[in-house]
Write a protein that holds these residues in place. Structure first.
Motif, PDB file in Angstrom:
ATOM      1  N   LEU A 196       0.817  -1.205   0.000  1.00 21.29           N
ATOM      2  CA  LEU A 196       0.000   0.000   0.000  1.00 21.29           C
ATOM      3  C   LEU A 196       0.855   1.260   0.000  1.00 21.29           C
ATOM      4  O   LEU A 196       0.602   2.187  -0.771  1.00 21.29           O
ATOM      5  N   ILE A 217      -9.573  -0.728   1.222  1.00 20.58           N
ATOM      6  CA  ILE A 217      -9.135  -1.519   0.074  1.00 20.58           C
ATOM      7  C   ILE A 217     -10.276  -2.449  -0.322  1.00 20.58           C
ATOM      8  O   ILE A 217     -10.702  -3.287   0.478  1.00 20.58           O
ATOM      9  N   ASP A 247       0.713  -2.297   6.364  1.00 13.67           N
ATOM     10  CA  ASP A 247       1.194  -2.071   4.996  1.00 13.67           C
ATOM     11  C   ASP A 247       0.814  -3.286   4.147  1.00 13.67           C
ATOM     12  O   ASP A 247       1.628  -4.164   3.865  1.00 13.67           O
ATOM     13  N   LEU A 250      -0.540  -5.788  -1.968  1.00 14.83           N
ATOM     14  CA  LEU A 250      -1.583  -5.557  -2.965  1.00 14.83           C
ATOM     15  C   LEU A 250      -1.747  -6.754  -3.889  1.00 14.83           C
ATOM     16  O   LEU A 250      -0.801  -7.504  -4.132  1.00 14.83           O
ATOM     17  N   ILE A 256      -8.097   1.132  -4.013  1.00 20.67           N
ATOM     18  CA  ILE A 256      -7.766   1.801  -2.752  1.00 20.67           C
ATOM     19  C   ILE A 256      -8.435   3.162  -2.722  1.00 20.67           C
ATOM     20  O   ILE A 256      -8.369   3.921  -3.695  1.00 20.67           O
TER      21      ILE A 256
END
Length: 394
Positions: A196, A217, A247, A250, A256
């Motif tokens: 992220l 997210i 963190d 992805l 996001i």
């Protein structure tokens, strides 16, 4: 034939008897060795206790690093375009690199087509092991990601460059799963699995209005049924307590959203400005009566007074008691207000506001300068006439 059969049977029983006696002897030897070694091990253990404690601290730190990579290996889902290495222990002919095809499968010797689309590395390892169990007695198979496919993710909200990005390059990282898997990363560190914060950096960093406590997210769970789940992320915990779990790694298709903060404490704003996912500098415009008018590069949340000084300060024609402050709002509107100048003021929204990207500070002329500029066109012709008369001696 009877004699041969009897002889074979006798030999088999004799070998079995020898193995049983050998096991008993080994057991007795181990017990005696353990009994004699208890005191020695105790003394050695006491002597090395402090060293073991120090070593344990280093081991724990290493374990945390390995756990981070391991969690990434558990989260990464295979898809078309990935290149994986399948290690079939003891069978070199089946070991090698395999490309995940457009239908999400790989083709391996004996077992044929193996669908791996949407599987983690560990799930793929288990599935391949299950298929090879028909041909191998105890298959030991490790799956390693050699190079990852490019992913696409979208980011919107309080970042400077919202849009669609293809972050990350795992080609120099090693993610593996299986009985003998050891997650590791290359020493160069040039490649990394996209997270992220790395995406926010690609998008220009967060704005000063970002609410990093409530980042969302949206992640697709099943492409066939269109199901998705929402993940709530609090990057403030990352800043406060180094919580790396915030963190998030992805995945392809992630969306996001960084919302706008309703209120922001100045102390928190300063800490956010120094974060790695904030922009290094912002651009503000200082125009009018300053020494060096134009665009000025300053750090995020720099106060207005500091931007004036960065532009060289007021010149001799400037109005020094107040300036006009212009801000372009996210909704497209423009706000204007007059800000009284007091260089003794700390950061506050009323008299020394923290600046945002593309804010504009207009320094007007003083009253004397305005008067001089107003009468200068009138006096200019007279000045010319007086100069001519002076030439001719009048």
């Amino acid at each position: 034939m009877k004699i041969e059969g009897f002889t074979t049977k006798a030999i088999r029983r004799f070998n079995q008897y020898q193995e049983e006696q050998h096991c008993k002897l080994c057991s007795n030897h181990i017990v005696k060795s353990l009994s004699n070694g208890v005191l020695l091990l105790t003394l050695v253990g006491l002597a090395n206790l402090s060293n073991s404690a120090n070593a344990q601290l280093a081991t724990n730190a290493s374990s945390r690093s390995q756990a981070t990579l391991s969690s990434v290996a558990d989260e990464y889902l295979l898809g078309a375009g990935d290149r994986i290495h399948v290690d079939v222990f003891g069978v070199a002919d089946y070991t090698g690199d395999y490309q995940v095809l457009s239908d999400g499968s790989i083709s391996m010797p004996l077992v044929g087509v193996v669908p791996v689309q949407g599987l983690t590395l560990l799930q793929a390892s288990n599935d391949i092991s299950r298929r090879y169990a028909r041909f191998l007695r105890v298959p030991s198979i490790t799956v390693r990601l050699v190079s990852a496919r490019p992913i696409k993710v979208a980011i919107s909200g309080e970042v400077y460059r919202p849009g669609v990005y293809s972050p990350g390059d795992t080609s120099s990282s090693t993610l593996s799963a299986g009985p003998s898997a050891t997650p590791s990363a290359s020493a160069s560190g040039s490649g990394s699995v996209p997270t992220l914060t790395s995406l926010i950096q690609m998008a220009g960093g967060i704005t000063q209005s970002a609410d990093i406590r409530k980042i969302r997210i949206e992640r697709t769970q099943n492409l066939a049924f269109g199901t998705s789940k929402r993940i709530e992320v609090n990057l403030w915990q990352l800043l406060q307590s180094s919580d790396l779990s915030q963190d998030i790694t992805l995945r392809d298709g992630d969306r996001i959203v960084i919302p706008t903060a309703t209120a922001l404490d100045p102390a928190e704003a300063n800490k956010m400005a120094s974060a790695s996912f904030s922009p290094t500098t912002i651009t503000v415009n200082v125009v009018g009566e300053v020494q060096h008018p134009g665009a000025v590069q300053v750090q995020p949340n720099t106060p207005l007074n500091q931007a004036l000084l960065a532009a060289g300060g007021f010149n001799t024609r400037a109005k020094r008691d107040a300036v006009e402050f212009v801000r372009l709002n996210p909704n497209g509107t423009v706000s204007r207000r007059e800000v009284a100048i007091d260089f003794t003021q700390g950061v506050n929204e009323a008299k020394n506001p923290p600046l945002r990207n593309y804010d504009t500070i207009v320094v007007s002329r003083s009253g004397v300068s305005k008067l001089t500029d107003a009468i200068s066109p009138i006096l200019s012709p007279l000045t010319g006439i007086l100069g001519v008369l002076k030439i001719f001696g009048f």
